[in-house]
Design a protein around this motif. Structure first.
Motif, PDB file in Angstrom:
ATOM      1  N   LYS A   8       0.736  -1.253  -0.001  1.00 52.68           N
ATOM      2  CA  LYS A   8       0.058  -0.147  -0.068  1.00 52.68           C
ATOM      3  C   LYS A   8       0.918   1.081  -0.224  1.00 52.68           C
ATOM      4  CE  LYS A   8      -3.897   2.091   2.623  1.00 52.68           C
ATOM      5  NZ  LYS A   8      -4.577   2.050   3.873  1.00 52.68           N
ATOM      6  N   LYS A   9       1.911   1.066   0.765  1.00 52.60           N
ATOM      7  CA  LYS A   9       2.902   2.330   0.863  1.00 52.60           C
ATOM      8  C   LYS A   9       3.364   2.634  -0.483  1.00 52.60           C
ATOM      9  CE  LYS A   9       6.467   4.098   3.984  1.00 52.60           C
ATOM     10  NZ  LYS A   9       7.469   3.780   5.162  1.00 52.60           N
ATOM     11  N   TRP A  11       2.159   1.831  -3.421  1.00 46.73           N
ATOM     12  CA  TRP A  11       1.330   2.409  -4.429  1.00 46.73           C
ATOM     13  C   TRP A  11       1.016   3.779  -3.869  1.00 46.73           C
ATOM     14  CZ3 TRP A  11      -0.380   1.168  -8.918  1.00 46.73           C
ATOM     15  CH2 TRP A  11      -0.432  -0.116  -9.220  1.00 46.73           C
ATOM     16  N   LYS A  12       0.970   4.341  -2.789  1.00 50.12           N
ATOM     17  CA  LYS A  12       1.140   5.763  -2.452  1.00 50.12           C
ATOM     18  C   LYS A  12       2.212   6.559  -3.036  1.00 50.12           C
ATOM     19  CE  LYS A  12      -1.686   5.241   1.783  1.00 50.12           C
ATOM     20  NZ  LYS A  12      -1.623   5.718   3.467  1.00 50.12           N
ATOM     21  N   TYR A  13       3.254   6.055  -2.755  1.00 47.94           N
ATOM     22  CA  TYR A  13       4.604   6.648  -3.455  1.00 47.94           C
ATOM     23  C   TYR A  13       4.438   6.710  -4.879  1.00 47.94           C
ATOM     24  CZ  TYR A  13       6.762   6.755   1.175  1.00 47.94           C
ATOM     25  OH  TYR A  13       7.167   6.697   2.387  1.00 47.94           O
ATOM     26  N   MET A  16       1.675   9.424  -5.925  1.00 49.39           N
ATOM     27  CA  MET A  16       2.403  10.609  -5.570  1.00 49.39           C
ATOM     28  C   MET A  16       3.606  10.962  -6.557  1.00 49.39           C
ATOM     29  SD  MET A  16       4.359  12.020  -2.080  1.00 49.39           S
ATOM     30  CE  MET A  16       2.769  11.421  -1.151  1.00 49.39           C
ATOM     31  N   THR A 178      -8.244  15.195  -1.959  1.00 50.49           N
ATOM     32  CA  THR A 178      -8.436  14.822  -0.458  1.00 50.49           C
ATOM     33  C   THR A 178      -9.526  14.407  -0.012  1.00 50.49           C
ATOM     34  OG1 THR A 178      -6.358  16.577  -0.333  1.00 50.49           O
ATOM     35  CG2 THR A 178      -7.551  15.653   1.833  1.00 50.49           C
ATOM     36  N   TYR A 181     -10.706  10.743  -1.465  1.00 47.18           N
ATOM     37  CA  TYR A 181      -9.974   9.995  -0.842  1.00 47.18           C
ATOM     38  C   TYR A 181     -10.351   9.639   0.685  1.00 47.18           C
ATOM     39  CZ  TYR A 181      -6.040   7.386   1.106  1.00 47.18           C
ATOM     40  OH  TYR A 181      -5.245   6.453   1.908  1.00 47.18           O
ATOM     41  N   SER A 185     -11.828   6.297   1.827  1.00 49.61           N
ATOM     42  CA  SER A 185     -11.253   5.694   2.750  1.00 49.61           C
ATOM     43  C   SER A 185     -12.287   5.308   3.801  1.00 49.61           C
ATOM     44  CB  SER A 185      -9.986   6.353   2.981  1.00 49.61           C
ATOM     45  OG  SER A 185      -9.401   5.848   4.345  1.00 49.61           O
TER      46      SER A 185
END
Length: 407
Positions: A8-9, A11-13, A16, A178, A181, A185
């Protein structure tokens, strides 16, 4: 087993990174447009400056209309001053604050000539000079104030808006993403919580039947073999009771637990006494602290908290080691501190927060849910806090639980 938190981390990076590329491309393209429009405006300002020079020079009558047309074609605000800084001509400014006649109209008293707002002109000049370098034009006409004039000009409203537009656009997109999301979430977490609650309650229900059967078999063994005082059967009975507690824990997930006033020391001691005989005798346990501190506790759930911390400590110890549980009050005695310290391999400082996230684990067969559930039970069910107080690689870790003291 792959770590879902790390995936998950990543994918976030990755998202971004692509967002930064899109934002950077938008800004670069906008700057490209701004640069070209600014260049075009300066060219028009230079043409206008030359036309002003021609207006005050001797020109052929046939060319005069063309010169005036060029002069009036400038679309940006401008001010012309002489080399001393005295105002000569202006264009595109607020007509209520500007009035300059050069030269003065014949036969009109100078005292009756309309005047202009000097402060307004000075502010406009300062803005223009901060945006562009003035254009110098040579004046060969006697009596017009010096040898050259300076043409100061301002960005057009379109160019100003274009400079700001990408930042406004990216801000709106960022706010929208934001909010979106957060909404998705929250919705996803709500669905996950419902699934976990349903699974937990179903597990508790399924455990009920075999636990009841085991209790019945233990009673039958006691009566058939006259083994009321047999230590092995006593330990079996304790384990079955522990299963009952586990089933009760699962049944309480998703509902608000009842907190009752208990001695924190006694609650922790009861579980430590049960737990120490079920791990390697190479690990020693020590319980210290204030025996009279009380807090609102739901014993089945709080035992689960202590169990997860002790299991985590045991797994961190490779070989002989020790686990110490210390119970103390804060300086104001408003809070109860429960410190669980081990002599294990320690946690890097960069992972102090990460260890509580679902899916994070250093064990090959771990699910990474123990400390995540522990944090939820402490914070959501007991209105407390839990965090890594201190840790050093190769020496050990201290977890701290903070509860509200009830005197």
């Amino acid at each position: 087993m792959s770590n879902p938190y790390l995936q998950k981390k990543r994918w976030k990076y990755l998202l971004m990174f692509f967002a930064l590329i899109i934002a950077g491309s938008s800004l670069l393209y906008t700057q490209y447009l701004v640069k070209n429009i600014a260049k075009s405006e300066r060219t028009r300002a230079q043409v206008w400056a030359q036309s002003m020079k021609q207006v005050f020079s001797t020109v052929d009558e046939n060319q005069l209309n063309y010169v005036f047309f060029v002069r009036d074609s400038l679309t940006v605000p401008a001010i012309v001053t002489d080399e001393k800084g005295d105002f000569k001509v202006s264009r595109g400014l607020d007509s209520m604050k500007t009035f300059i006649n050069i030269p003065p109209e014949p036969g009109v008293d100078q005292k009756k000539q309309p005047v202009y707002d000097l402060k307004y002109f000075q502010n406009e000049l300062a803005t223009m000079d901060s945006q562009h370098e003035p254009i110098k034009i040579k004046i060969d006409v006697p009596g017009l104030g010096g040898n050259y004039w300076l043409v100061h000009y301002k960005e057009s409203p379109l160019l100003t808006q274009l400079r700001v537009f990408p930042y406004v656009q990216l801000s709106i997109i960022a706010v929208f993403l934001t909010v979106a999301y957060s909404a998705f979430s929250s919705s996803r977490k709500s669905e996950q919580n419902q699934v976990w609650v349903g699974l937990a309650k179903e597990t508790a229900h399924q455990l009920g039947t075999p636990i009841s059967s085991l209790l019945a078999w233990i009673e039958l063994m006691k009566s058939k073999f006259d083994a009321e005082d047999d230590p092995l059967i006593a330990e079996m009975s304790n384990d079955v009771k522990r299963l009952e507690i586990v089933a009760d824990r699962f049944s309480k997930i998703g509902s608000k637990p009842v907190l009752e006033q208990h001695s924190v020391y006694e609650v922790v001691k009861d579980f430590v006494d049960y737990f120490r005989v079920r791990v390697s005798d190479k690990i020693t346990f020590e319980l210290t602290g204030d025996r009279f501190l009380q807090a609102g506790i739901n014993i089945p759930l709080f035992d689960w908290v202590i169990e997860n911390l002790l299991k985590n400590a045991v797994n961190a110890i490779e070989g002989p080691g020790s686990i110490k549980v210390d119970i103390a009050a804060s300086k104001t005695r408003a809070q109860v501190y429960i410190d669980v310290t081990d002599t294990g391999k320690g946690i890097p400082r960069s992972k102090f927060v990460t260890v509580f996230r679902p899916g994070y684990t250093t064990r090959k067969r771990g699910w990474g849910l123990g400390l995540s559930l522990t944090k939820r039970m402490v914070e959501n069910y007991h209105n407390g806090q839990i965090f890594v107080k201190d840790s050093e690689l190769g020496k050990g870790t201290t977890f701290r639980i903070v509860l509200k003291n009830i005197d």
